[in-house]
Design a protein around this motif. Sequence first.
Motif, PDB file in Angstrom:
ATOM      1  N   ASP A  12       0.720  -1.320   0.102  1.00  0.00           N
ATOM      2  CA  ASP A  12      -0.136   0.060  -0.028  1.00  0.00           C
ATOM      3  C   ASP A  12       1.005   1.296   0.077  1.00  0.00           C
ATOM      4  O   ASP A  12       0.723   2.132  -0.807  1.00  0.00           O
ATOM      5  CB  ASP A  12      -0.960   0.039   1.246  1.00  0.00           C
ATOM      6  N   ARG A  13       1.866   1.310   0.684  1.00  0.00           N
ATOM      7  CA  ARG A  13       2.737   2.415   0.815  1.00  0.00           C
ATOM      8  C   ARG A  13       3.575   2.565  -0.487  1.00  0.00           C
ATOM      9  O   ARG A  13       3.699   3.870  -0.943  1.00  0.00           O
ATOM     10  CB  ARG A  13       3.643   2.308   2.051  1.00  0.00           C
ATOM     11  N   LEU A  14       4.050   1.590  -1.015  1.00  0.00           N
ATOM     12  CA  LEU A  14       4.970   1.759  -2.383  1.00  0.00           C
ATOM     13  C   LEU A  14       4.149   2.262  -3.328  1.00  0.00           C
ATOM     14  O   LEU A  14       4.341   2.952  -4.162  1.00  0.00           O
ATOM     15  CB  LEU A  14       5.479   0.532  -2.450  1.00  0.00           C
ATOM     16  N   PHE A  15       2.685   1.495  -3.613  1.00  0.00           N
ATOM     17  CA  PHE A  15       1.644   1.750  -4.672  1.00  0.00           C
ATOM     18  C   PHE A  15       1.271   3.252  -4.471  1.00  0.00           C
ATOM     19  O   PHE A  15       1.049   3.767  -5.447  1.00  0.00           O
ATOM     20  CB  PHE A  15       0.759   0.745  -4.788  1.00  0.00           C
ATOM     21  N   CYS A  20       1.489   8.437  -6.989  1.00  0.00           N
ATOM     22  CA  CYS A  20       1.888   9.925  -7.044  1.00  0.00           C
ATOM     23  C   CYS A  20       2.924  10.176  -8.311  1.00  0.00           C
ATOM     24  O   CYS A  20       2.777  11.369  -9.037  1.00  0.00           O
ATOM     25  CB  CYS A  20       2.639  10.310  -5.827  1.00  0.00           C
ATOM     26  N   ALA A  21       3.719   9.245  -8.449  1.00  0.00           N
ATOM     27  CA  ALA A  21       4.574   9.443  -9.471  1.00  0.00           C
ATOM     28  C   ALA A  21       4.115   9.362 -10.850  1.00  0.00           C
ATOM     29  O   ALA A  21       4.342  10.278 -11.772  1.00  0.00           O
ATOM     30  CB  ALA A  21       5.786   8.296  -9.338  1.00  0.00           C
ATOM     31  N   ARG A  22       3.040   8.403 -11.112  1.00  0.00           N
ATOM     32  CA  ARG A  22       2.285   8.542 -12.249  1.00  0.00           C
ATOM     33  C   ARG A  22       1.577   9.786 -12.505  1.00  0.00           C
ATOM     34  O   ARG A  22       1.454  10.158 -13.648  1.00  0.00           O
ATOM     35  CB  ARG A  22       1.443   7.263 -12.243  1.00  0.00           C
ATOM     36  N   GLU A  23       0.963  10.459 -11.476  1.00  0.00           N
ATOM     37  CA  GLU A  23       0.156  11.464 -11.695  1.00  0.00           C
ATOM     38  C   GLU A  23       1.089  12.640 -12.175  1.00  0.00           C
ATOM     39  O   GLU A  23       1.143  13.450 -13.117  1.00  0.00           O
ATOM     40  CB  GLU A  23      -0.450  12.060 -10.336  1.00  0.00           C
ATOM     41  N   LYS A 236      10.013   6.897 -21.248  1.00  0.00           N
ATOM     42  CA  LYS A 236      10.781   5.866 -20.489  1.00  0.00           C
ATOM     43  C   LYS A 236      10.494   5.642 -19.125  1.00  0.00           C
ATOM     44  O   LYS A 236      10.333   4.498 -18.548  1.00  0.00           O
ATOM     45  CB  LYS A 236      12.242   6.230 -20.627  1.00  0.00           C
ATOM     46  N   ALA A 237      10.208   6.813 -18.237  1.00  0.00           N
ATOM     47  CA  ALA A 237       9.937   6.858 -16.918  1.00  0.00           C
ATOM     48  C   ALA A 237       8.743   5.800 -16.783  1.00  0.00           C
ATOM     49  O   ALA A 237       8.423   5.248 -15.682  1.00  0.00           O
ATOM     50  CB  ALA A 237       9.821   8.251 -16.343  1.00  0.00           C
ATOM     51  N   SER A 238       7.739   6.232 -17.675  1.00  0.00           N
ATOM     52  CA  SER A 238       6.323   5.524 -17.391  1.00  0.00           C
ATOM     53  C   SER A 238       6.457   4.082 -17.529  1.00  0.00           C
ATOM     54  O   SER A 238       5.977   3.301 -16.946  1.00  0.00           O
ATOM     55  CB  SER A 238       5.426   6.069 -18.558  1.00  0.00           C
ATOM     56  N   LYS A 239       7.098   3.679 -18.678  1.00  0.00           N
ATOM     57  CA  LYS A 239       7.471   2.353 -18.854  1.00  0.00           C
ATOM     58  C   LYS A 239       8.333   1.388 -17.652  1.00  0.00           C
ATOM     59  O   LYS A 239       7.872   0.384 -17.046  1.00  0.00           O
ATOM     60  CB  LYS A 239       8.068   2.124 -20.053  1.00  0.00           C
ATOM     61  N   LEU A 240       9.093   2.403 -17.269  1.00  0.00           N
ATOM     62  CA  LEU A 240       9.911   1.838 -16.061  1.00  0.00           C
ATOM     63  C   LEU A 240       9.179   1.582 -14.821  1.00  0.00           C
ATOM     64  O   LEU A 240       9.214   0.826 -13.823  1.00  0.00           O
ATOM     65  CB  LEU A 240      11.054   2.866 -15.788  1.00  0.00           C
ATOM     66  N   LEU A 241       8.063   2.724 -14.537  1.00  0.00           N
ATOM     67  CA  LEU A 241       7.152   2.740 -13.640  1.00  0.00           C
ATOM     68  C   LEU A 241       6.318   1.296 -13.452  1.00  0.00           C
ATOM     69  O   LEU A 241       6.069   0.561 -12.514  1.00  0.00           O
ATOM     70  CB  LEU A 241       6.484   3.919 -13.463  1.00  0.00           C
ATOM     71  N   ASP A 242       5.906   0.889 -14.695  1.00  0.00           N
ATOM     72  CA  ASP A 242       5.163  -0.343 -15.012  1.00  0.00           C
ATOM     73  C   ASP A 242       5.885  -1.365 -14.446  1.00  0.00           C
ATOM     74  O   ASP A 242       5.407  -2.296 -13.801  1.00  0.00           O
ATOM     75  CB  ASP A 242       4.656  -0.451 -16.325  1.00  0.00           C
ATOM     76  N   ARG A 243       7.288  -1.668 -15.059  1.00  0.00           N
ATOM     77  CA  ARG A 243       8.031  -2.520 -14.584  1.00  0.00           C
ATOM     78  C   ARG A 243       8.321  -2.742 -13.067  1.00  0.00           C
ATOM     79  O   ARG A 243       8.542  -3.894 -12.425  1.00  0.00           O
ATOM     80  CB  ARG A 243       9.428  -2.373 -15.373  1.00  0.00           C
ATOM     81  N   LEU A 244       8.264  -1.537 -12.545  1.00  0.00           N
ATOM     82  CA  LEU A 244       8.686  -1.363 -11.012  1.00  0.00           C
ATOM     83  C   LEU A 244       7.585  -1.987 -10.339  1.00  0.00           C
ATOM     84  O   LEU A 244       7.966  -2.944  -9.311  1.00  0.00           O
ATOM     85  CB  LEU A 244       8.967   0.064 -10.573  1.00  0.00           C
ATOM     86  N   GLU A 245       6.283  -1.642 -10.546  1.00  0.00           N
ATOM     87  CA  GLU A 245       5.182  -2.084  -9.811  1.00  0.00           C
ATOM     88  C   GLU A 245       4.935  -4.021 -10.094  1.00  0.00           C
ATOM     89  O   GLU A 245       4.936  -4.602  -9.003  1.00  0.00           O
ATOM     90  CB  GLU A 245       4.018  -1.432 -10.423  1.00  0.00           C
ATOM     91  N   LYS A 246       5.431  -4.287 -11.308  1.00  0.00           N
ATOM     92  CA  LYS A 246       5.392  -5.828 -11.260  1.00  0.00           C
ATOM     93  C   LYS A 246       6.441  -6.474 -10.611  1.00  0.00           C
ATOM     94  O   LYS A 246       6.424  -7.330  -9.879  1.00  0.00           O
ATOM     95  CB  LYS A 246       5.451  -6.052 -12.926  1.00  0.00           C
ATOM     96  N   ALA A 247       7.717  -5.966 -10.627  1.00  0.00           N
ATOM     97  CA  ALA A 247       9.011  -6.593  -9.972  1.00  0.00           C
ATOM     98  C   ALA A 247       8.556  -6.238  -8.246  1.00  0.00           C
ATOM     99  O   ALA A 247       8.857  -7.243  -7.779  1.00  0.00           O
ATOM    100  CB  ALA A 247       9.975  -5.428 -10.016  1.00  0.00           C
ATOM    101  N   THR A 248       7.894  -5.257  -7.981  1.00  0.00           N
ATOM    102  CA  THR A 248       7.449  -5.163  -6.562  1.00  0.00           C
ATOM    103  C   THR A 248       6.543  -6.376  -6.102  1.00  0.00           C
ATOM    104  O   THR A 248       6.746  -6.826  -5.053  1.00  0.00           O
ATOM    105  CB  THR A 248       6.868  -3.715  -5.983  1.00  0.00           C
ATOM    106  N   LEU A 249       5.615  -6.495  -6.938  1.00  0.00           N
ATOM    107  CA  LEU A 249       4.792  -7.785  -6.652  1.00  0.00           C
ATOM    108  C   LEU A 249       5.397  -8.962  -6.585  1.00  0.00           C
ATOM    109  O   LEU A 249       5.368  -9.969  -5.895  1.00  0.00           O
ATOM    110  CB  LEU A 249       3.688  -7.615  -7.817  1.00  0.00           C
TER     111      LEU A 249
END
Length: 295
Positions: A12-15, A20-23, A236-249
């Motif tokens: 919850d904290r990380l997401f 916020c980063a996505r916004e 690039k940052a938007s794509k990395l953010l998607d990858r970061l969320e999957k890696a976190t899970l």
Amino acid sequence: LNEQRRIVAKLDRLFARSRCAREELGRVSGLVQRYKQAVLAAAFHGDLTADWRAENIASTWATIPLSEACLSITDGDHQAPPKVEKGIPFITISAINDGKLNLSKATRFVSKSYFESRSPQRKPAKGDILFSVTGSIGIPVLVDTCELFTFQRHIGILKVNKNLTLEKYLLYILGSEQIKRQGLDVATGTAQLTIPLGGLRNFQIPLPTLEEQKEIVKRVEKLFKVIDIIEQEHQKASKLLDRLEKATLSKAFRGELVPQDPNDEPAAVLLERIQAERQTQPKRKAKSTRKPKAN
């Protein structure tokens, strides 16, 4: 169960931070367009090259109708042309709506004899400028190819008078907010706005000397290049953010996201307790699936 709670709290904290980063990243595209319009506004008010004029003897700017900066201004075919399976591409606004000419988006073709029957003013040539005049109005595109093509009436074509105007100078000014406002002022229709050719020809544009036009184009393109790099980094940052969320899970469900507590009930003991609780519960009778016999 305690570890599950810690995992959920951490996720919850990380997401929340990634949201916020996505916004913030979502604001970048709008800011990029605002920056480009600010550059164009400075360019065509004379602010961008004020220092250049101070160092170079240059005449004052003039304001002229767009028709004076062009050899001709007209539009495309008003009737649907006869189709052929293969031939010369016939484009619609979809081929220019991203600011670049894309002939691969042509969905129909015309014969060469039909193309040759068009007037010279309606035959695109390298260096001409296309300008959307119906629907998504105000999109300028430079013809940067020698490949033959034709187009519908929703697109205007400007043959540039190169004795007065640089092609790219005119391209950039046609993409500015001051031209867009003039287009909206003369546009007709409600459901689908249309800029009449008379209104387009009467657009008022600032005209410095050719030497200053060259300097303006050079500075605009230099600044646009920097802005485009920002846009690329944003993507690039938007794509990395998607990858970061999957890696976190993935990390969470490998047991690597939060530290384990030896005082927690081990999973094996938890499973044994669940099994024991199931065995103590009364068994439910299975519902009969047999159909009653007919009388």
